[in-house]
Write a protein that holds these residues in place. Structure first.
Motif, short mmCIF file in Angstrom:
data_model
loop_
_atom_site.label_atom_id
_atom_site.label_comp_id
_atom_site.label_asym_id
_atom_site.label_seq_id
_atom_site.Cartn_x
_atom_site.Cartn_y
_atom_site.Cartn_z
N UNK A 197 24.99 -32.91 19.70
CA UNK A 197 23.96 -33.34 18.76
C UNK A 197 22.79 -32.36 18.74
N UNK A 198 22.19 -32.19 17.57
CA UNK A 198 21.09 -31.25 17.45
C UNK A 198 21.53 -29.83 17.73
N UNK A 199 22.65 -29.43 17.15
CA UNK A 199 23.28 -28.15 17.52
C UNK A 199 22.58 -26.94 16.95
N UNK A 200 21.68 -27.12 15.97
CA UNK A 200 21.01 -25.97 15.39
C UNK A 200 22.01 -24.99 14.79
N UNK A 201 21.86 -23.71 15.14
CA UNK A 201 22.73 -22.67 14.59
C UNK A 201 24.06 -22.54 15.32
N UNK A 247 33.47 -35.89 25.63
CA UNK A 247 32.20 -35.42 26.18
C UNK A 247 31.12 -35.45 25.10
N UNK A 248 29.89 -35.62 25.54
CA UNK A 248 28.71 -35.26 24.76
C UNK A 248 27.96 -34.21 25.55
N UNK A 249 27.63 -33.12 24.89
CA UNK A 249 26.80 -32.10 25.54
C UNK A 249 25.38 -32.24 25.03
N UNK A 250 24.47 -32.51 25.94
CA UNK A 250 23.07 -32.77 25.61
C UNK A 250 22.19 -31.59 26.03
N UNK A 267 31.37 -42.20 22.84
CA UNK A 267 32.21 -41.69 23.91
C UNK A 267 33.46 -42.54 24.08
N UNK A 268 34.54 -41.86 24.48
CA UNK A 268 35.76 -42.57 24.83
C UNK A 268 35.58 -43.31 26.15
N UNK A 269 36.52 -44.17 26.47
CA UNK A 269 36.46 -44.87 27.76
C UNK A 269 36.44 -43.84 28.89
N UNK A 270 35.49 -44.01 29.79
CA UNK A 270 35.28 -43.06 30.89
C UNK A 270 34.96 -41.66 30.39
N UNK A 271 34.32 -41.57 29.21
CA UNK A 271 33.86 -40.28 28.71
C UNK A 271 32.68 -39.76 29.51
N UNK A 272 32.32 -38.52 29.27
CA UNK A 272 31.33 -37.82 30.08
C UNK A 272 30.14 -37.35 29.24
N UNK A 273 29.01 -37.30 29.89
CA UNK A 273 27.80 -36.69 29.33
C UNK A 273 27.41 -35.52 30.21
N UNK A 274 27.40 -34.33 29.65
CA UNK A 274 26.92 -33.13 30.35
C UNK A 274 25.55 -32.81 29.76
N UNK A 275 24.52 -32.95 30.57
CA UNK A 275 23.15 -32.87 30.06
C UNK A 275 22.34 -31.82 30.78
N UNK A 276 21.55 -31.10 29.99
CA UNK A 276 20.50 -30.23 30.52
C UNK A 276 19.18 -30.89 30.12
N UNK A 277 18.53 -31.52 31.07
CA UNK A 277 17.29 -32.23 30.79
C UNK A 277 16.10 -31.30 31.00
N UNK A 283 17.03 -29.71 34.63
CA UNK A 283 18.02 -30.25 35.57
C UNK A 283 19.31 -30.53 34.82
N UNK A 284 20.40 -30.15 35.44
CA UNK A 284 21.72 -30.45 34.90
C UNK A 284 22.23 -31.72 35.56
N UNK A 285 22.78 -32.60 34.75
CA UNK A 285 23.47 -33.78 35.28
C UNK A 285 24.80 -33.94 34.55
N UNK A 286 25.84 -34.17 35.34
CA UNK A 286 27.15 -34.50 34.82
C UNK A 286 27.37 -35.98 35.10
N UNK A 287 27.51 -36.76 34.04
CA UNK A 287 27.58 -38.21 34.18
C UNK A 287 28.83 -38.74 33.49
N UNK A 288 29.41 -39.76 34.09
CA UNK A 288 30.59 -40.40 33.52
C UNK A 288 30.25 -41.82 33.09
N UNK A 289 30.68 -42.16 31.93
CA UNK A 289 30.43 -43.50 31.39
C UNK A 289 31.06 -44.56 32.28
#
Length: 207
Positions: free
Chosen positions: A52-56, A112-115, A138-148, A195-201
Motif C-alpha cells: 500500500x502507498x507504493x508511489x513509483x 503478505x503485506x509490506x508496510x 491477508x490470508x489465514x496466517x498471512x504475514x505483515x513485513x513492516x518498516x516502522x 524498526x523492522x517487524x515481521x508479524x504473522x496474523x
C-alpha cells in the motif's frame, strides 16, 4: 504540511495527487528502501504481496525481483502511471485504489503485506482501521513485513511517528511478532530511526 486530519476521503485523494503533480514528494528517494533489501537478505518472502502507498513502485519491483507476486497500490493515479512506466521486472502489478476500501475480490488474497511509509502517512486516528483492513486482506496466517518510522523530528506530521508501545498496542491482539530489529541500512537521515517487524496474523482473534 497539509492537515490531512480535516480532509474527507475524496479531498485526501486530491491532496496526495496534487503533491505528486507538484513534485512535492520528499518521501520519494528514487530507489527501493534499503531495509527492504535487508529483509529479503534474511527471509524468503513468497506468494502474493500487497504494497500500500507504493508511489513509483521501487519497493514493488525489488519484491518482484525476489520472486514474489506484488501488487503496488496507491491512491494517486499519477504515481501509478509513473510506476507503470518503468520496465517490467517480473510479475508485479499496479493499481489505483484506497487501501481501506479495496473490493471484496481481494479479501483474504494476500500472503503478505509490506508496510513502509504508508502507516506513518495516514492520520493516527486511522491506525485501528489499518489493522482491520490488513486482517481483511491477508490470508489465514498471512504475514505483515513492516518498516516502522519510529523517530520523526516533526510530530505534527505527516509523517507521523509511532512508538514501540503503540506498535505493541496496535498489533499484538491480532499478530504475533516473529522477528524485530533495527535495520543496519537506511535512507540517509533515517539511520537508527526505524524498526523492522515481521508479524504473522493470529487467526480468529477479534479486534
Amino acid at each position: 504540511m497539509p492537515d490531512f486530519s480535516k480532509d474527507t476521503s475524496e479531498n485526501t485523494d486530491s491532496v496526495w495527487e496534487q503533491r505528486y503533480l507538484s513534485d512535492d514528494i520528499p518521501w520519494d528517494k528514487g530507489y527501493a528502501a534499503p531495509p527492504l533489501a535487508e529483509i529479503l537478505s534474511r527471509l524468503k518472502l513468497t506468494g502474493s504481496i500487497l504494497v500500500p502507498g507504493c508511489g513509483f513502485g521501487y519497493d514493488v519491483r525489488l519484491l518482484a525481483e525476489a520472486g514474489t507476486e506484488p501488487l503496488g497500490l496507491d491512491i494517486s493515479p499519477y504515481a501509478i502511471d509513473k510506476a507503470n512506466s518503468y520496465p517490467r521486472v517480473s510479475s508485479e502489478r499496479y493499481e489505483v485504489g484506497d487501501f481501506f476500501s479495496l473490493c471484496e475480490t481481494y479479501e483474504g488474497k494476500f500472503n503478505w503485506i509490506f508496510e513502509h511509509t504508508f502507516l506513518c502517512a495516514i492520520d493516527p486516528s486511522q491506525r485501528s482501521d489499518y489493522v482491520r483492513t490488513a486482517l481483511r486482506l491477508l490470508s489465514e496466517n498471512g504475514y505483515l513485513a513492516a518498516i516502522f518510522f519510529i523517530h520523526i523530528d516533526d510530530p505534527e506530521g505527516p509523517p507521523y511517528p509511532i512508538s514501540y508501545d503503540e506498535i505493541d498496542q496496535l498489533f499484538s491482539a491480532n499478530f504475533d511478532t516473529l522477528e524485530q530489529w533495527v535495520p543496519t541500512s537506511a535512507y540517509p537521515g533515517r539511520e537508527g530511526r526505524e524498526e523492522i517487524r515481521i508479524m504473522r496474523r493470529i487467526d480468529h482473534q477479534p479486534l
